[in-house]
Design a protein around this motif. Structure first.
Motif, PDB file in Angstrom:
ATOM      1  N   GLY A  40       0.800  -1.210   0.000  1.00 35.88           N
ATOM      2  CA  GLY A  40       0.000   0.000   0.000  1.00 35.88           C
ATOM      3  C   GLY A  40       0.835   1.262   0.000  1.00 35.88           C
ATOM      4  O   GLY A  40       0.525   2.229  -0.710  1.00 35.88           O
ATOM      5  N   PHE A  41       1.914   1.275   0.759  1.00 34.41           N
ATOM      6  CA  PHE A  41       2.686   2.503   0.946  1.00 34.41           C
ATOM      7  C   PHE A  41       3.547   2.853  -0.265  1.00 34.41           C
ATOM      8  O   PHE A  41       3.502   3.992  -0.763  1.00 34.41           O
ATOM      9  CB  PHE A  41       3.570   2.366   2.188  1.00 34.41           C
ATOM     10  CG  PHE A  41       4.462   3.545   2.420  1.00 34.41           C
ATOM     11  CD1 PHE A  41       3.957   4.726   2.929  1.00 34.41           C
ATOM     12  CD2 PHE A  41       5.823   3.484   2.125  1.00 34.41           C
ATOM     13  CE1 PHE A  41       4.782   5.832   3.143  1.00 34.41           C
ATOM     14  CE2 PHE A  41       6.652   4.568   2.325  1.00 34.41           C
ATOM     15  CZ  PHE A  41       6.137   5.743   2.845  1.00 34.41           C
ATOM     16  N   THR A  52      -0.284  11.332   1.811  1.00 37.18           N
ATOM     17  CA  THR A  52      -1.386  11.176   2.772  1.00 37.18           C
ATOM     18  C   THR A  52      -2.047   9.807   2.619  1.00 37.18           C
ATOM     19  O   THR A  52      -2.226   9.063   3.592  1.00 37.18           O
ATOM     20  CB  THR A  52      -2.426  12.287   2.573  1.00 37.18           C
ATOM     21  OG1 THR A  52      -1.814  13.551   2.798  1.00 37.18           O
ATOM     22  CG2 THR A  52      -3.591  12.105   3.543  1.00 37.18           C
ATOM     23  N   THR A  53      -2.410   9.463   1.397  1.00 37.20           N
ATOM     24  CA  THR A  53      -3.031   8.158   1.159  1.00 37.20           C
ATOM     25  C   THR A  53      -2.062   7.033   1.507  1.00 37.20           C
ATOM     26  O   THR A  53      -2.465   6.000   2.068  1.00 37.20           O
ATOM     27  CB  THR A  53      -3.464   8.048  -0.308  1.00 37.20           C
ATOM     28  OG1 THR A  53      -4.292   9.167  -0.636  1.00 37.20           O
ATOM     29  CG2 THR A  53      -4.234   6.769  -0.552  1.00 37.20           C
ATOM     30  N   ALA A  54      -0.780   7.229   1.195  1.00 35.59           N
ATOM     31  CA  ALA A  54       0.222   6.198   1.468  1.00 35.59           C
ATOM     32  C   ALA A  54       0.338   5.926   2.962  1.00 35.59           C
ATOM     33  O   ALA A  54       0.373   4.770   3.406  1.00 35.59           O
ATOM     34  CB  ALA A  54       1.570   6.619   0.892  1.00 35.59           C
ATOM     35  N   VAL A  55       0.396   6.997   3.757  1.00 38.86           N
ATOM     36  CA  VAL A  55       0.535   6.834   5.212  1.00 38.86           C
ATOM     37  C   VAL A  55      -0.690   6.138   5.794  1.00 38.86           C
ATOM     38  O   VAL A  55      -0.579   5.239   6.650  1.00 38.86           O
ATOM     39  CB  VAL A  55       0.766   8.199   5.880  1.00 38.86           C
ATOM     40  CG1 VAL A  55       0.615   8.090   7.396  1.00 38.86           C
ATOM     41  CG2 VAL A  55       2.144   8.729   5.538  1.00 38.86           C
ATOM     42  N   ASP A 148     -10.263  18.777   3.628  1.00 38.57           N
ATOM     43  CA  ASP A 148     -10.161  18.560   2.188  1.00 38.57           C
ATOM     44  C   ASP A 148      -9.373  17.298   1.844  1.00 38.57           C
ATOM     45  O   ASP A 148      -9.420  16.828   0.701  1.00 38.57           O
ATOM     46  CB  ASP A 148      -9.511  19.773   1.517  1.00 38.57           C
ATOM     47  CG  ASP A 148      -8.164  20.100   2.139  1.00 38.57           C
ATOM     48  OD1 ASP A 148      -8.121  20.326   3.370  1.00 38.57           O
ATOM     49  OD2 ASP A 148      -7.153  20.124   1.406  1.00 38.57           O
ATOM     50  N   THR A 149      -8.633  16.742   2.827  1.00 35.24           N
ATOM     51  CA  THR A 149      -7.884  15.503   2.585  1.00 35.24           C
ATOM     52  C   THR A 149      -8.644  14.260   3.030  1.00 35.24           C
ATOM     53  O   THR A 149      -8.095  13.160   3.037  1.00 35.24           O
ATOM     54  CB  THR A 149      -6.529  15.546   3.328  1.00 35.24           C
ATOM     55  OG1 THR A 149      -6.776  15.580   4.745  1.00 35.24           O
ATOM     56  CG2 THR A 149      -5.714  16.755   2.913  1.00 35.24           C
ATOM     57  N   LEU A 150      -9.906  14.431   3.427  1.00 39.07           N
ATOM     58  CA  LEU A 150     -10.668  13.290   3.944  1.00 39.07           C
ATOM     59  C   LEU A 150     -10.785  12.183   2.909  1.00 39.07           C
ATOM     60  O   LEU A 150     -10.668  10.996   3.243  1.00 39.07           O
ATOM     61  CB  LEU A 150     -12.064  13.755   4.382  1.00 39.07           C
ATOM     62  CG  LEU A 150     -13.004  12.659   4.919  1.00 39.07           C
ATOM     63  CD1 LEU A 150     -12.384  11.947   6.124  1.00 39.07           C
ATOM     64  CD2 LEU A 150     -14.360  13.247   5.280  1.00 39.07           C
ATOM     65  N   ASP A 151     -10.997  12.545   1.641  1.00 35.07           N
ATOM     66  CA  ASP A 151     -11.122  11.509   0.624  1.00 35.07           C
ATOM     67  C   ASP A 151      -9.839  10.712   0.471  1.00 35.07           C
ATOM     68  O   ASP A 151      -9.860   9.487   0.299  1.00 35.07           O
ATOM     69  CB  ASP A 151     -11.533  12.133  -0.705  1.00 35.07           C
ATOM     70  CG  ASP A 151     -10.567  13.219  -1.162  1.00 35.07           C
ATOM     71  OD1 ASP A 151      -9.781  13.714  -0.323  1.00 35.07           O
ATOM     72  OD2 ASP A 151     -10.597  13.566  -2.357  1.00 35.07           O
ATOM     73  N   GLY A 156      -6.912   5.633   1.478  1.00 31.55           N
ATOM     74  CA  GLY A 156      -5.817   4.906   2.124  1.00 31.55           C
ATOM     75  C   GLY A 156      -6.331   3.823   3.054  1.00 31.55           C
ATOM     76  O   GLY A 156      -5.795   2.707   3.092  1.00 31.55           O
ATOM     77  N   LEU A 157      -7.390   4.149   3.828  1.00 30.81           N
ATOM     78  CA  LEU A 157      -8.008   3.150   4.701  1.00 30.81           C
ATOM     79  C   LEU A 157      -8.501   1.956   3.892  1.00 30.81           C
ATOM     80  O   LEU A 157      -8.252   0.799   4.255  1.00 30.81           O
ATOM     81  CB  LEU A 157      -9.173   3.792   5.460  1.00 30.81           C
ATOM     82  CG  LEU A 157     -10.151   2.840   6.155  1.00 30.81           C
ATOM     83  CD1 LEU A 157      -9.494   2.204   7.378  1.00 30.81           C
ATOM     84  CD2 LEU A 157     -11.424   3.571   6.557  1.00 30.81           C
TER      85      LEU A 157
END
Length: 732
Positions: A40-41, A52-55, A148-151, A156-157
């Motif tokens: 994933g990362f 952000t998505t990676a973390v 704004d980074t919620l998506d 990522g989840l």
């Protein structure tokens, strides 16, 4: 010096041996988490360019794989992972919006921390992922406030959760653990065989108590494997649903039957060898019932298991005993043997009905369902609500742990926000990972965690200083360090786990943003702050944990039992209650939970045998309800017989209350009170009876029950005698 070397060598060999059993599970989990986290990362960080998505993808795999303890069948694990991802989406959304201020984030942490932790009443599957679910709120509730980074966070989840689910099924998949139903099957077989071997001894005084009976009794060790304390926490059938409740009830009834059969064999001494044909028939019918239960479990059949054999044996025995007693036939030994035989039969019936519930058989007739099996007729929502409501008391270890953790996490969030700590979520992560259920455990874990973090920080600082801005080296090193880190904790303890995890987070964040050796310093400071907050809260909120609560639960159960004894006897003699009886079944359930937690906490001295006390409370609760159900309605016995029984019940009740008061303050119960009580009841002989047969049976059942309670009191005194408890230690 030589002793130290031997001790170190033994510890090392022990760790190597653990790699052959539990260690394999740790290595398997480390492999799966590392594969899912890296898949994933790395693509999201270096190909997509979305840190952000990676973390969030990496931390989802870590939260649900590394910080959670999820076991069970593969399909069960998959469903739990997917459900956790859905819940995680709600928590990440809440945390993202709560990051607007420290006050909002801390208040949300208090609510989320309590709710997620208290959800552990739903069983091991929920409790196993609780720590991971907490992390889904902890991560986003820190600045910057970036809705704004919620998506990106949710993507990522989803990526991390799906990759971990696939890794669990495809990368070195774990086999399903041994079902608890197999343990019940073995125990039912053992009880059936012992009952069959005991029957001829009861039928004929000339029958020898030979090696076969002794061998069958040794086989009853299979029943001990039904104890919750001997089953890994994540595999315990503690869910609120019908199947888990039925499995627990069947296991408890099987254990009671095994104990009563052993008591019955102990009554057959040379001086008391008389024929017990009615009891022999009861034992034989009980053995047949357990054999039928074992056969149904072996076949996995959802068809109802017949109880007609044991029901008929009970009816015949009660009728025959009534005729014998009306003619003044019978001895105290015979009465006690009959009570033991009836207890075995009642337990066999309960085990069979509960076993049917576990096998998803149609529910039995409500009119013939024992009170303790009420859940066989309940709706799923009702069962969940009953479990939640039953634990909403300060005496529940579930509530205590939830409050302790929620307050600790909220306080850590306030401290991190007020001090404006960079990477403040590490503070809460330290609180979450280092906090335990008692102050003693908190101190021990904090010290080891601090030592491990210092070592890990030194390694990370040296590595970051040596590598400098060369991110490629960190990228290649991260999977290896992650693998070692997730193995080190389970095999070598908290210190090793914290040391490796410190290196892991340093290597991770050095790839996301420019970093130097001071990142390790920040990690060390945050762990110290988080660990101190957890230790202080642990010392202030129910600091004795399960060790303190198990004593309170034992005293409360016995004190309530003393009231139940009086109430049950007045119901037998007059048909009325002596007052509002306590809910002994609920207290026994709270006692169960406290004992299970107590067994997981560190202790220098195992102390009293609380399991004996727990079994006494359960038997008292179960058989009092059996007597009340068996003798509902009149006719009632004459006043002289009723008065004698009530007077004896008052003595038994007083002795139980005295034992409860002694336990509550940390003293052993009065020595030999149970033996003296048994002698007084024996010396009273068979009561003089007259009147209707049903009234006669009430008196006999009451006297027989009081004899059994005296025996249990004697067992309790031996378990809690001066050699088992030290009052000054208990008071401290």
């Amino acid at each position: 010096m030589t002793a130290d070397v031997r001790g170190s060598t033994a510890a090392t060999l022990g760790r190597i041996r653990r790699l052959d059993d539990g260690g394999r599970a740790a290595v398997r989990r480390a492999v799966q988490v590392t594969v899912a986290a890296c898949l994933g990362f790395y693509p999201l960080q270096y190909v997509v360019g979305d840190p952000t998505t990676a973390v969030y993808a990496l931390f989802t795999a870590v939260a649900l794989g590394g910080l959670s303890d999820l076991q069970g069948a593969p399909s069960t694990r998959t469903r739990t992972y997917l459900a956790a991802v859905a819940i995680g989406a709600v928590l990440i959304t809440a945390g993202t919006l709560a990051a607007v201020s420290t006050a909002v984030a801390a208040a949300g942490m208090l609510v989320v921390g309590f709710t997620v932790a208290y959800a552990g009443v739903g069983g091991p599957r929920v409790a196993g992922v609780a720590n991971g679910l907490q992390l889904f709120y902890v991560l986003p509730c820190f600045p910057p406030f970036a809705p704004d980074t919620l998506d990106q966070r949710l993507v990522g989840l989803l990526v991390g959760g799906l990759l971990l689910t696939l890794a669990d099924r495809l990368v070195w998949p774990a086999a399903a653990p041994r079902p608890h139903g197999e343990r019940l099957l073995e125990a039912a077989d053992a009880v059936a065989a012992y009952a069959m071997a005991l029957r001829p001894v009861l039928q004929s005084p000339a029958a020898a108590i030979g090696p076969e009976l002794a061998a069958r009794r040794a086989a009853l060790d299979a029943v001990a494997r039904l104890r919750l304390s001997d089953i890994p926490p994540a595999q315990r059938p503690l869910g609120p649903g019908i199947r888990d409740r039925a499995l627990l009830a069947a296991s408890a009834a099987t254990r009671v039957a095994a104990g009563r059969l052993a008591d019955l064999a102990d009554l057959l001494t040379d001086s008391q060898r008389t024929r017990h044909p009615g009891t022999a028939d009861l034992v034989a019918a009980s053995g047949d019932a357990f054999a039928a239960l074992a056969a149904a479990l072996r076949a996995g059949s959802p068809s109802p298991i017949a109880t007609t054999g044991v029901d008929g044996a009970l009816e015949r025995y009660v009728a025959e005993r009534g005729r014998r007693l009306a003619n003044q036939a019978g001895t105290p030994a015979g009465l006690r043997a009959g009570l033991a035989g009836m207890a075995v039969a009642e337990s066999a019936r309960t085990a069979v009905l509960a076993g049917g519930g576990f096998l998803r058989a149609p529910a039995p007739d409500p009119a013939t369902t024992p009170q303790q099996l009420w859940f066989l007729h309940a709706r799923p929502a009702e069962l969940v609500w009953q479990r939640v409501r039953a634990n909403l008391t300060p005496r529940s270890v579930y509530l205590q742990n939830a409050v302790r953790l929620a307050v600790g996490l909220a306080a850590a969030r306030v401290v991190a926000g007020v001090l404006d700590l960079s990477h403040g979520f590490w503070v809460l992560l330290a609180t979450l990972s280092l906090m335990r259920t008692s102050a003693v455990a908190d101190r021990a874990v904090f010290l080891r965690g601090f030592v491990g973090t210092v070592g890990g920080a030194l390694v990370a600082a040296g590595l970051l200083a040596l590598v400098g801005p060369d991110v490629d080296v960190l990228a290649w090193a991260l999977p290896l360090v992650m693998m070692v880190g997730f193995v080190a904790g389970p095999l070598f303890g908290v210190a090793a786990g914290q040391a490796c995890f410190t290196v892991v987070v340093a290597l991770l964040f050095a790839q996301v943003a420019p970093a130097n050796w001071r990142l390790a310093e920040v990690r060390l400071a945050d762990v110290v702050v988080g660990g101190l907050v957890g230790a202080l809260i642990g010392a202030a909120v129910w600091p004795r944990g399960g060790g303190g609560e198990v004593r309170r639960a034992a005293a409360a159960g016995l004190h309530a039992g003393a009231r139940v004894i009086r109430d049950t006897v007045t119901r037998l003699t007059r048909g009325v209650s002596s007052g509002t009886p306590p809910d002994l079944n609920r207290l026994a359930a709270l006692f169960d939970q406290a004992y299970v937690q107590f067994r997981t906490e560190p202790s220098g001295d195992p102390g009293p045998d609380w399991l004996i006390v727990l079994s006494v409370v359960h038997r008292l609760a179960d058989y009092s309800s059996v007597l009340q159900a068996r003798h509902a309605g009149g006719p009632y016995p004459p006043m002289d017989a009723a008065g004698a029984l009530e007077g004896a019940a008052g003595e038994v009740s007083a002795d139980y209350a005295t034992a409860a008061a002694a336990i509550a303050v940390g003293d052993p119960p009065p020595a030999r009170a149970g033996a003296a009580l048994s002698r007084r009841l024996d010396d009273s002989g068979t009561p003089t009876l007259s009147g209707a047969q049903d009234a006669t049976l009430r008196i006999v059942d009451g006297w027989s029950w009081l004899h059994a309670l005296a025996d249990d009191l004697d067992r309790l005194e031996r378990a809690l005698g001066p050699a088992s408890v030290t009052a000054p230690q208990a008071r401290r």
